[in-house]
Motif scaffolding. Structure first.
Motif, PDB file in Angstrom:
ATOM      1  N   MET A   1       0.843  -1.182   0.000  1.00 14.13           N
ATOM      2  CA  MET A   1       0.000   0.000   0.000  1.00 14.13           C
ATOM      3  C   MET A   1       0.891   1.248   0.000  1.00 14.13           C
ATOM      4  O   MET A   1       1.883   1.323   0.712  1.00 14.13           O
ATOM      5  CB  MET A   1      -0.886  -0.008   1.243  1.00 14.13           C
ATOM      6  CG  MET A   1      -1.739   1.221   1.369  1.00 14.13           C
ATOM      7  SD  MET A   1      -2.856   1.083   2.786  1.00 14.13           S
ATOM      8  CE  MET A   1      -3.851   2.516   2.508  1.00 14.13           C
ATOM      9  N   THR A   2       0.509   2.240  -0.782  1.00 12.66           N
ATOM     10  CA  THR A   2       1.224   3.511  -0.830  1.00 12.66           C
ATOM     11  C   THR A   2       0.538   4.494   0.098  1.00 12.66           C
ATOM     12  O   THR A   2      -0.605   4.886  -0.130  1.00 12.66           O
ATOM     13  CB  THR A   2       1.235   4.078  -2.263  1.00 12.66           C
ATOM     14  OG1 THR A   2       1.888   3.149  -3.120  1.00 12.66           O
ATOM     15  CG2 THR A   2       1.981   5.400  -2.308  1.00 12.66           C
ATOM     16  N   TYR A   3       1.240   4.883   1.163  1.00 13.67           N
ATOM     17  CA  TYR A   3       0.709   5.883   2.083  1.00 13.67           C
ATOM     18  C   TYR A   3       1.008   7.270   1.539  1.00 13.67           C
ATOM     19  O   TYR A   3       2.076   7.511   0.980  1.00 13.67           O
ATOM     20  CB  TYR A   3       1.316   5.719   3.469  1.00 13.67           C
ATOM     21  CG  TYR A   3       0.808   4.501   4.196  1.00 13.67           C
ATOM     22  CD1 TYR A   3      -0.465   4.485   4.758  1.00 13.67           C
ATOM     23  CD2 TYR A   3       1.602   3.369   4.321  1.00 13.67           C
ATOM     24  CE1 TYR A   3      -0.938   3.365   5.429  1.00 13.67           C
ATOM     25  CE2 TYR A   3       1.139   2.243   4.991  1.00 13.67           C
ATOM     26  CZ  TYR A   3      -0.134   2.250   5.537  1.00 13.67           C
ATOM     27  OH  TYR A   3      -0.592   1.150   6.195  1.00 13.67           O
ATOM     28  N   LEU A   4       0.059   8.180   1.756  1.00 11.51           N
ATOM     29  CA  LEU A   4       0.201   9.536   1.237  1.00 11.51           C
ATOM     30  C   LEU A   4       0.227  10.561   2.374  1.00 11.51           C
ATOM     31  O   LEU A   4      -0.267  10.292   3.471  1.00 11.51           O
ATOM     32  CB  LEU A   4      -0.956   9.855   0.286  1.00 11.51           C
ATOM     33  CG  LEU A   4      -1.119   8.914  -0.912  1.00 11.51           C
ATOM     34  CD1 LEU A   4      -2.378   9.264  -1.698  1.00 11.51           C
ATOM     35  CD2 LEU A   4       0.104   8.934  -1.802  1.00 11.51           C
ATOM     36  N   ILE A   5       0.794  11.715   2.067  1.00 10.94           N
ATOM     37  CA  ILE A   5       0.873  12.814   3.017  1.00 10.94           C
ATOM     38  C   ILE A   5       0.550  14.099   2.260  1.00 10.94           C
ATOM     39  O   ILE A   5       0.828  14.200   1.060  1.00 10.94           O
ATOM     40  CB  ILE A   5       2.277  12.873   3.669  1.00 10.94           C
ATOM     41  CG1 ILE A   5       2.334  13.912   4.789  1.00 10.94           C
ATOM     42  CG2 ILE A   5       3.362  13.117   2.641  1.00 10.94           C
ATOM     43  CD1 ILE A   5       3.603  13.835   5.636  1.00 10.94           C
ATOM     44  N   ARG A   6      -0.040  15.062   2.948  1.00  9.50           N
ATOM     45  CA  ARG A   6      -0.332  16.348   2.299  1.00  9.50           C
ATOM     46  C   ARG A   6       0.982  17.055   1.978  1.00  9.50           C
ATOM     47  O   ARG A   6       1.899  17.104   2.793  1.00  9.50           O
ATOM     48  CB  ARG A   6      -1.187  17.233   3.210  1.00  9.50           C
ATOM     49  CG  ARG A   6      -2.613  16.738   3.367  1.00  9.50           C
ATOM     50  CD  ARG A   6      -3.440  17.610   4.318  1.00  9.50           C
ATOM     51  NE  ARG A   6      -3.576  18.967   3.806  1.00  9.50           N
ATOM     52  CZ  ARG A   6      -2.970  20.026   4.353  1.00  9.50           C
ATOM     53  NH1 ARG A   6      -2.170  19.909   5.393  1.00  9.50           N
ATOM     54  NH2 ARG A   6      -3.172  21.233   3.836  1.00  9.50           N
ATOM     55  N   SER A   7       1.057  17.645   0.799  1.00 10.78           N
ATOM     56  CA  SER A   7       2.288  18.317   0.383  1.00 10.78           C
ATOM     57  C   SER A   7       2.561  19.575   1.195  1.00 10.78           C
ATOM     58  O   SER A   7       3.653  20.137   1.124  1.00 10.78           O
ATOM     59  CB  SER A   7       2.253  18.634  -1.109  1.00 10.78           C
ATOM     60  OG  SER A   7       1.146  19.453  -1.413  1.00 10.78           O
ATOM     61  N   ALA A   8       1.608  20.008   2.020  1.00  9.63           N
ATOM     62  CA  ALA A   8       1.840  21.139   2.918  1.00  9.63           C
ATOM     63  C   ALA A   8       3.023  20.870   3.840  1.00  9.63           C
ATOM     64  O   ALA A   8       3.654  21.799   4.345  1.00  9.63           O
ATOM     65  CB  ALA A   8       0.592  21.428   3.749  1.00  9.63           C
ATOM     66  N   THR A   9       3.351  19.606   4.024  1.00  8.32           N
ATOM     67  CA  THR A   9       4.527  19.226   4.816  1.00  8.32           C
ATOM     68  C   THR A   9       5.786  19.878   4.252  1.00  8.32           C
ATOM     69  O   THR A   9       6.734  20.146   4.983  1.00  8.32           O
ATOM     70  CB  THR A   9       4.681  17.684   4.801  1.00  8.32           C
ATOM     71  OG1 THR A   9       3.498  17.119   5.368  1.00  8.32           O
ATOM     72  CG2 THR A   9       5.883  17.225   5.579  1.00  8.32           C
ATOM     73  N   LEU A  10       5.786  20.137   2.957  1.00  7.99           N
ATOM     74  CA  LEU A  10       6.973  20.684   2.283  1.00  7.99           C
ATOM     75  C   LEU A  10       6.906  22.199   2.086  1.00  7.99           C
ATOM     76  O   LEU A  10       7.728  22.759   1.358  1.00  7.99           O
ATOM     77  CB  LEU A  10       7.152  19.988   0.930  1.00  7.99           C
ATOM     78  CG  LEU A  10       7.326  18.473   0.991  1.00  7.99           C
ATOM     79  CD1 LEU A  10       7.341  17.887  -0.414  1.00  7.99           C
ATOM     80  CD2 LEU A  10       8.580  18.113   1.760  1.00  7.99           C
TER      81      LEU A  10
END
Length: 196
Positions: A1-10
């Protein structure tokens, strides 16, 4: 499974990268991230690619505390919709419970566990099943961001009692103790903040 994160982290990645002599666009491409993700904070990007970006950035710049530098800029607003839920809670304790309950909205691959023992609360970050353990920079960013979120809720003078990190001590331990404002213990069993 590919976990995702909001790009706001960057959000602050370009600023930190430039400050340590890196070209942010080139680094994003090396990590297989589109530079366009910086303009879309709600875009979902693979956690593994963000991890790669942080590790490459630390290695190529020679800045061992790169993840903490990123966390130093981030505050509650970086959590987007989750920030609204957290901010509206009546107490810091309730805000942390809401953060733990809904963290997956921001970062699908991470969990926050809250354990109370008498007057000490331990906040531990772990991974959801199937995701390999976080490398050093990702841990620093995650735990450092948690620290900054609590500071934004409790006031800038707030400090944890202790910080625990699972990896070996860095060359510059002082940066870590200055950032967290408390003892930082390395080679621990968990990645945790101990708070009053």
């Amino acid at each position: 499974m590919t976990y995702l994160i909001r790009s706001a982290t960057l959000t602050y990645y370009p600023e930190i990268a430039r400050a340590v002599g890196l070209d942010p666009g080139k680094m994003l491409l090396k990590a297989k991230l589109s530079p366009g993700c910086l303009d879309r904070p709600d875009m979902r990007v693979p956690v593994i690619n963000v991890r790669r970006l942080l590790e490459l950035s630390a290695k190529e710049s020679g800045v061992e505390e790169f993840g903490l530098r990123m966390a130093d800029k981030g505050m509650l607003p970086n959590l987007g919709p989750l920030a609204l839920i957290v901010r509206e809670q009546p107490t810091v304790g309730e805000a942390l419970k809401a953060l733990a309950r809904y963290l997956h909205v921001h970062h699908e691959g991470m969990q926050l566990w809250i354990e109370r023992h008498k007057a000490v609360v331990t906040l531990t970050l772990t991974h959801r099943g199937g995701l390999p353990p976080s490398p050093r920079q990702s841990l620093d960013l995650a735990l450092g961001s948690l620290h900054r979120v609590i500071q934004s809720l409790a006031g800038g003078s707030w400090r944890p009692l202790e910080v625990h990190l699972t990896y070996a001590p860095p060359r510059n331990r002082k940066y870590y103790s200055d950032f967290f404002g408390c003892p930082v213990l390395f080679q621990s069993e968990s990645n945790s903040l101990l708070i009053s």
